[in-house]
Motif scaffolding. Structure first.
Motif, PDB file in Angstrom:
ATOM      1  N   ASP A  55      22.590  -8.047   5.442  1.00 11.56           N
ATOM      2  CA  ASP A  55      23.927  -7.682   5.929  1.00 11.56           C
ATOM      3  C   ASP A  55      24.155  -6.175   5.789  1.00 11.56           C
ATOM      4  OD1 ASP A  55      24.512 -10.287   6.563  1.00 11.56           O
ATOM      5  OD2 ASP A  55      25.689 -10.684   4.750  1.00 11.56           O
ATOM      6  N   GLU A  56      23.771  -5.629   4.628  1.00 10.98           N
ATOM      7  CA  GLU A  56      23.940  -4.191   4.396  1.00 10.98           C
ATOM      8  C   GLU A  56      23.044  -3.389   5.336  1.00 10.98           C
ATOM      9  OE1 GLU A  56      23.690  -0.837   0.816  1.00 10.98           O
ATOM     10  OE2 GLU A  56      22.932  -2.866   0.457  1.00 10.98           O
ATOM     11  N   LEU A  57      21.814  -3.851   5.516  1.00  9.35           N
ATOM     12  CA  LEU A  57      20.871  -3.166   6.406  1.00  9.35           C
ATOM     13  C   LEU A  57      21.397  -3.146   7.837  1.00  9.35           C
ATOM     14  CD1 LEU A  57      18.081  -1.818   6.689  1.00  9.35           C
ATOM     15  CD2 LEU A  57      17.085  -4.099   6.927  1.00  9.35           C
ATOM     16  N   TYR A  58      21.929  -4.271   8.278  1.00  7.08           N
ATOM     17  CA  TYR A  58      22.480  -4.350   9.634  1.00  7.08           C
ATOM     18  C   TYR A  58      23.714  -3.457   9.780  1.00  7.08           C
ATOM     19  CZ  TYR A  58      24.385  -6.353  13.954  1.00  7.08           C
ATOM     20  OH  TYR A  58      24.877  -6.520  15.232  1.00  7.08           O
ATOM     21  N   SER A  59      24.529  -3.429   8.753  1.00  9.64           N
ATOM     22  CA  SER A  59      25.717  -2.585   8.758  1.00  9.64           C
ATOM     23  C   SER A  59      25.324  -1.104   8.862  1.00  9.64           C
ATOM     24  CB  SER A  59      26.533  -2.824   7.475  1.00  9.64           C
ATOM     25  OG  SER A  59      27.632  -1.948   7.410  1.00  9.64           O
ATOM     26  N   THR A  92      14.912  -0.547  23.091  1.00 14.58           N
ATOM     27  CA  THR A  92      15.314   0.727  22.529  1.00 14.58           C
ATOM     28  C   THR A  92      16.210   0.499  21.311  1.00 14.58           C
ATOM     29  OG1 THR A  92      17.339   0.858  23.869  1.00 14.58           O
ATOM     30  CG2 THR A  92      15.322   1.786  24.835  1.00 14.58           C
ATOM     31  N   PHE A  93      16.510   1.608  20.619  1.00 17.50           N
ATOM     32  CA  PHE A  93      17.465   1.531  19.524  1.00 17.50           C
ATOM     33  C   PHE A  93      18.859   1.548  20.142  1.00 17.50           C
ATOM     34  CE2 PHE A  93      20.217   3.174  16.187  1.00 17.50           C
ATOM     35  CZ  PHE A  93      19.828   2.408  15.116  1.00 17.50           C
ATOM     36  N   ASN A  94      19.282   0.383  20.550  1.00 21.68           N
ATOM     37  CA  ASN A  94      20.586   0.219  21.199  1.00 21.68           C
ATOM     38  C   ASN A  94      21.404  -0.720  20.331  1.00 21.68           C
ATOM     39  OD1 ASN A  94      22.780  -0.409  22.771  1.00 21.68           O
ATOM     40  ND2 ASN A  94      21.609  -1.017  24.577  1.00 21.68           N
ATOM     41  N   THR A  95      22.315  -0.151  19.539  1.00 19.67           N
ATOM     42  CA  THR A  95      23.073  -0.964  18.582  1.00 19.67           C
ATOM     43  C   THR A  95      23.928  -2.024  19.269  1.00 19.67           C
ATOM     44  OG1 THR A  95      24.795   0.738  18.538  1.00 19.67           O
ATOM     45  CG2 THR A  95      23.126   0.823  16.812  1.00 19.67           C
ATOM     46  N   LYS A  96      24.279  -1.792  20.536  1.00 17.56           N
ATOM     47  CA  LYS A  96      25.068  -2.791  21.271  1.00 17.56           C
ATOM     48  C   LYS A  96      24.207  -3.983  21.686  1.00 17.56           C
ATOM     49  CE  LYS A  96      28.460   0.493  23.052  1.00 17.56           C
ATOM     50  NZ  LYS A  96      29.022   1.156  24.255  1.00 17.56           N
ATOM     51  N   ASN A  97      22.910  -3.763  21.766  1.00 10.08           N
ATOM     52  CA  ASN A  97      21.994  -4.842  22.160  1.00 10.08           C
ATOM     53  C   ASN A  97      21.449  -5.603  20.945  1.00 10.08           C
ATOM     54  OD1 ASN A  97      20.472  -6.341  24.142  1.00 10.08           O
ATOM     55  ND2 ASN A  97      18.658  -5.199  23.504  1.00 10.08           N
ATOM     56  N   ARG A 118      21.838  -7.746  17.903  1.00 14.10           N
ATOM     57  CA  ARG A 118      22.911  -8.610  17.404  1.00 14.10           C
ATOM     58  C   ARG A 118      22.757  -9.003  15.940  1.00 14.10           C
ATOM     59  NH1 ARG A 118      21.453 -14.039  17.890  1.00 14.10           N
ATOM     60  NH2 ARG A 118      19.623 -14.443  19.177  1.00 14.10           N
ATOM     61  N   ASP A 119      21.554  -8.801  15.376  1.00 17.60           N
ATOM     62  CA  ASP A 119      21.372  -9.058  13.941  1.00 17.60           C
ATOM     63  C   ASP A 119      19.957  -8.648  13.533  1.00 17.60           C
ATOM     64  OD1 ASP A 119      21.963  -9.792  11.370  1.00 17.60           O
ATOM     65  OD2 ASP A 119      21.980 -11.948  11.733  1.00 17.60           O
ATOM     66  N   ILE A 120      19.746  -8.608  12.218  1.00 20.52           N
ATOM     67  CA  ILE A 120      18.408  -8.384  11.658  1.00 20.52           C
ATOM     68  C   ILE A 120      17.933  -9.716  11.107  1.00 20.52           C
ATOM     69  CG2 ILE A 120      17.109  -7.244   9.826  1.00 20.52           C
ATOM     70  CD1 ILE A 120      18.940  -4.814  10.193  1.00 20.52           C
ATOM     71  N   SER A 121      16.792 -10.174  11.583  1.00 22.92           N
ATOM     72  CA  SER A 121      16.279 -11.483  11.160  1.00 22.92           C
ATOM     73  C   SER A 121      15.453 -11.398   9.884  1.00 22.92           C
ATOM     74  CB  SER A 121      15.438 -12.119  12.267  1.00 22.92           C
ATOM     75  OG  SER A 121      14.251 -11.373  12.465  1.00 22.92           O
ATOM     76  N   LEU A 129      22.474   0.044  10.065  1.00 28.20           N
ATOM     77  CA  LEU A 129      21.862   0.250  11.387  1.00 28.20           C
ATOM     78  C   LEU A 129      22.936   0.607  12.423  1.00 28.20           C
ATOM     79  CD1 LEU A 129      19.217  -1.939  13.160  1.00 28.20           C
ATOM     80  CD2 LEU A 129      21.400  -1.563  14.280  1.00 28.20           C
ATOM     81  N   LYS A 130      24.057  -0.098  12.362  1.00 24.35           N
ATOM     82  CA  LYS A 130      25.121   0.130  13.339  1.00 24.35           C
ATOM     83  C   LYS A 130      25.791   1.491  13.166  1.00 24.35           C
ATOM     84  CE  LYS A 130      27.280  -3.813  12.588  1.00 24.35           C
ATOM     85  NZ  LYS A 130      28.266  -4.912  12.729  1.00 24.35           N
ATOM     86  N   LYS A 131      25.634   2.102  11.986  1.00 26.11           N
ATOM     87  CA  LYS A 131      26.236   3.404  11.744  1.00 26.11           C
ATOM     88  C   LYS A 131      25.378   4.566  12.254  1.00 26.11           C
ATOM     89  CE  LYS A 131      28.480   1.858   7.465  1.00 26.11           C
ATOM     90  NZ  LYS A 131      28.483   2.016   5.992  1.00 26.11           N
ATOM     91  N   VAL A 132      24.109   4.276  12.530  1.00 26.04           N
ATOM     92  CA  VAL A 132      23.200   5.339  12.969  1.00 26.04           C
ATOM     93  C   VAL A 132      23.602   5.813  14.357  1.00 26.04           C
ATOM     94  CG1 VAL A 132      20.812   5.944  13.525  1.00 26.04           C
ATOM     95  CG2 VAL A 132      21.303   4.459  11.568  1.00 26.04           C
ATOM     96  N   ASN A 133      23.800   7.111  14.488  1.00 25.95           N
ATOM     97  CA  ASN A 133      24.165   7.697  15.779  1.00 25.95           C
ATOM     98  C   ASN A 133      22.936   8.387  16.347  1.00 25.95           C
ATOM     99  OD1 ASN A 133      25.485   8.738  17.979  1.00 25.95           O
ATOM    100  ND2 ASN A 133      26.514  10.368  16.862  1.00 25.95           N
TER     101      ASN A 133
END
Length: 200
Positions: free
Chosen positions: A188-192, A157-162, A164-167, A194-198
């Motif tokens: 790095d920006e893409l991963y950052s 799922t889209f679980n930002t806690k799970n 750990r990075d974008i390869s 991603l973590k902001k998406v609620n």
């Protein structure tokens, strides 16, 4: 007596040659249409007959679930198989699921067992304007799949806690090329973002 032995040996040699030639012809025919020239494994798969939860995501009826190669299991199966052996989720044509607010139609587990993760394929033509985010814009700019490294392989799922990075994002941005600053900064920006998406 010697003549009979030679005749028998000659017949055996001819038979072996015929069998060998036959095998070469048959293997060539079986490989037709395959880009590698050989016949690939007929991986077991199951087509869902109702909405189904797999890897914590709910997929619609008609979704194709493909599994690892398994002994005595080939082609379409009559029942769903072990989730731990799942390698691909492919939704019916035109269907998508929401993954971080983005319409996704396919998820494929990484082939490399040393990399714990999967690739997600989006259909941006179905992305609604009110669902657009900086994350979706960056991903769409790659014009390809998004590779994700995860902690728990039972959760796709889209679980930002799970996550750990974008390869990788398409072929142009790869974590593998650590010395390429442009690629690393983009990921790095893409991963950052991603973590902001609620999204739940």
């Amino acid at each position: 007596m010697n003549r009979k032995i030679y005749i028998a040996l000659g017949i055996i040699v001819v038979l072996v040659a015929v069998v060998a030639i036959g095998n070469v012809i048959l293997s060539g025919l079986s490989g037709m249409g395959n880009p590698t020239g050989g016949r690939g494994p007929n991986y077991p798969y199951f087509i869902t007959t109702e909405p189904t939860t797999i890897k914590k995501i709910v997929v619609p009826k008609g979704t194709k679930l493909t599994y690892e190669e398994q002994f005595l299991k080939e082609g379409e199966q009559d029942e769903i198989m072990n989730e731990n052996k799942l390698t691909m989720v492919e939704l019916p044509e035109g269907k998508t699921i929401d993954w971080g607010g983005i319409p996704v139609f396919m998820i494929i587990k990484f082939f490399n067992p040393e990399m714990q993760g999967y690739s997600v394929y989006a259909d941006f033509s179905q992305l609604k304007k009110d669902k657009k985010t900086k994350f979706s814009e960056l991903w769409q700019s790659c014009n390809n799949d998004l590779g994700l490294l995860i902690k728990n392989t039972d959760d796709w799922t889209f679980n930002t806690k799970n996550i750990r990075d974008i390869s990788d994002c398409g072929v142009n941005y790869q974590r593998y090329f650590r010395n390429n600053k442009e690629q690393q900064q983009f990921l790095d920006e893409l991963y950052s973002e991603l973590k902001k998406v609620n999204f739940k």
